[in-house]
Write a protein that holds these residues in place. Structure first.
Motif, short mmCIF file in Angstrom:
data_model
loop_
_atom_site.label_atom_id
_atom_site.label_comp_id
_atom_site.label_asym_id
_atom_site.label_seq_id
_atom_site.Cartn_x
_atom_site.Cartn_y
_atom_site.Cartn_z
N ALA A 242 -5.52 -1.58 -4.40
CA ALA A 242 -4.77 -2.74 -4.86
C ALA A 242 -3.27 -2.50 -4.70
O ALA A 242 -2.82 -1.38 -4.44
N VAL A 243 -2.50 -3.57 -4.85
CA VAL A 243 -1.04 -3.48 -4.83
C VAL A 243 -0.56 -3.40 -6.27
O VAL A 243 -0.83 -4.30 -7.08
N HIS A 244 0.13 -2.33 -6.62
CA HIS A 244 0.58 -2.14 -8.00
C HIS A 244 1.80 -3.00 -8.29
O HIS A 244 2.76 -3.05 -7.51
N VAL A 245 1.77 -3.71 -9.42
CA VAL A 245 2.91 -4.49 -9.89
C VAL A 245 3.39 -3.85 -11.19
O VAL A 245 2.65 -3.80 -12.17
N ALA A 246 4.61 -3.36 -11.20
CA ALA A 246 5.11 -2.59 -12.34
C ALA A 246 5.24 -3.45 -13.60
O ALA A 246 4.94 -3.00 -14.70
N ALA A 247 5.68 -4.70 -13.44
CA ALA A 247 5.93 -5.54 -14.61
C ALA A 247 5.36 -6.95 -14.37
O ALA A 247 6.11 -7.89 -14.11
N PRO A 248 4.05 -7.10 -14.44
CA PRO A 248 3.46 -8.44 -14.23
C PRO A 248 3.93 -9.42 -15.30
O PRO A 248 4.14 -9.05 -16.45
N ALA A 275 -8.52 -8.32 5.60
CA ALA A 275 -8.48 -9.50 4.73
C ALA A 275 -8.26 -9.10 3.28
O ALA A 275 -7.51 -9.74 2.55
N ALA A 276 -8.92 -8.03 2.84
CA ALA A 276 -8.76 -7.57 1.46
C ALA A 276 -7.35 -7.07 1.20
O ALA A 276 -6.79 -7.29 0.11
N ARG A 277 -6.74 -6.43 2.18
CA ARG A 277 -5.36 -5.98 2.01
C ARG A 277 -4.42 -7.17 1.84
O ARG A 277 -3.52 -7.15 0.99
N ARG A 278 -4.62 -8.20 2.66
CA ARG A 278 -3.81 -9.42 2.50
C ARG A 278 -4.05 -10.05 1.13
O ARG A 278 -3.12 -10.52 0.48
N ALA A 279 -5.31 -10.06 0.72
CA ALA A 279 -5.67 -10.68 -0.56
C ALA A 279 -5.01 -9.97 -1.73
O ALA A 279 -4.55 -10.60 -2.69
N HIS A 280 -4.98 -8.64 -1.68
CA HIS A 280 -4.30 -7.87 -2.74
C HIS A 280 -2.82 -8.25 -2.82
O HIS A 280 -2.24 -8.36 -3.92
N LYS A 281 -2.17 -8.45 -1.68
CA LYS A 281 -0.76 -8.84 -1.67
C LYS A 281 -0.57 -10.21 -2.31
O LYS A 281 0.39 -10.43 -3.06
N VAL A 282 -1.49 -11.12 -2.02
CA VAL A 282 -1.41 -12.46 -2.60
C VAL A 282 -1.58 -12.39 -4.11
O VAL A 282 -0.82 -13.00 -4.87
#
Length: 305
Positions: A242-248, A275-282
């Motif tokens: 997944a793509v980590h977001v520090a402060a959602p 596709a899953a990599r793009r989806a994680h970014k979204v």
């Protein structure tokens, strides 16, 4: 050649808090959130939200909002005297809680006209629905819905399904299990969330979920919040970080938007892992805005990054 994308379910009135007693009214719901992202990322494809509407001012506002954003409603019926469901989001940090008013929502009658339902699903490259779509319908209506989806699939539509289990919407766990298994059997792509599957079927790990669902559906993507997603296809599995977001800011709609990003990428010809990599970014972009619907330009920038 079929080019459209259709999503079936319930779009509700969404109250999201700002501060104190200041609330913002919007429109959202799991299958609509997914279609919103899909439409943003596949603007060349006609988008249709398949539901049922009331004849009240809020329903008219919904339909107008869809039209303003390039989303049609197909042959969705208008039910005299009905109205949309409503939910309110309250936040503790970025984590959300929901309060619902939906027992008499118009969307519960989305399968009331089988001919109109079938017409709405004609000429669609993709048909998407969820466990919440099933949960708001009675048994007869669920059968009508699945019959229409099977017909669309036979006509060439790709069918995607997110089990999206919400216990309070079902009369029993067993009823939910049976209905969701029936839906998986008519789907080409399954997009479950591991904690839901653990609660509903007792799966010990995401791998267990993938192995179970692969017996029913050819392509499985197991979401797991901030944890990696697991793709299972043709007997092989792959973990996608997944793509980590520090402060959602607000996690509402993250999984739905992941689904939209994944399906948009698959329709564009990308392999499941890409596709899953793009989806994680979204999904990472969506948790950085308030409410379930991120601006189209935010979704596109994340998808293309």
């Amino acid at each position: 050649m079929a080019n459209g994308i259709a999503s079936i379910g319930e779009c509700m009135l969404e109250l999201s808090g700002r501060s104190g007693s200041d609330w913002r009214l919007g429109f959202a719901g799991d299958t609509f959130n997914t279609l919103w992202a899909l439409h943003a990322l596949s603007p060349e494809r006609p988008a249709t939200y398949v539901t049922a509407f009331g004849d009240d001012p809020f329903s008219r506002d919904q339909i107008a909002f869809f039209a303003e954003n390039g989303i049609g409603v197909g042959n969705s019926p208008v039910i005299a005297g009905a109205r949309p469901g409503l939910y309110a989001i309250t936040l503790t940090g970025a984590e959300r809680a929901f309060t619902y008013w939906r027992s008499d929502a118009a969307a519960r009658q989305l399968a009331s006209d089988p001919t109109a339902l079938a017409k709405s699903l004609e000429d669609q490259a993709l048909v998407y629905f969820s466990g919440i779509t099933l949960a708001i319908l009675d048994e007869a209506a669920r059968k009508t819905l699945l019959t229409a989806i099977v017909a669309a699939r036979k006509a060439g539509s790709l069918v995607a399904f997110d089990p999206n289990y919400r216990p309070r919407l079902w009369p029993s766990r067993e009823t939910a299990q049976a209905a969701i298994l029936e839906a998986l059997a008519v789907a080409d792509i399954a997009l479950p969330t591991f904690p839901d599957e653990q609660m509903l079927f007792g799966d010990a790990t995401p791998q267990a979920t993938a192995e179970r669902l692969c017996k029913l559906t050819g392509e499985v993507v197991v979401k797991n919040g901030e944890q990696p997603a697991l793709i299972a296809l043709n007997g092989a599995s792959q973990v996608i970080e997944a793509v980590h977001v520090a402060a959602p800011v607000d996690t509402t709609g993250a999984g739905d938007s992941f689904n939209g990003g994944y399906l948009a990428a698959r329709l564009a010809g990308l392999a499941p892992a890409a596709a899953a990599r793009r989806a994680h970014k979204v999904a990472a972009a969506v948790v950085q805005v308030r409410g379930a619907l991120a601006p189209f330009e935010t979704l596109r920038a994340a998808f293309d990054s």
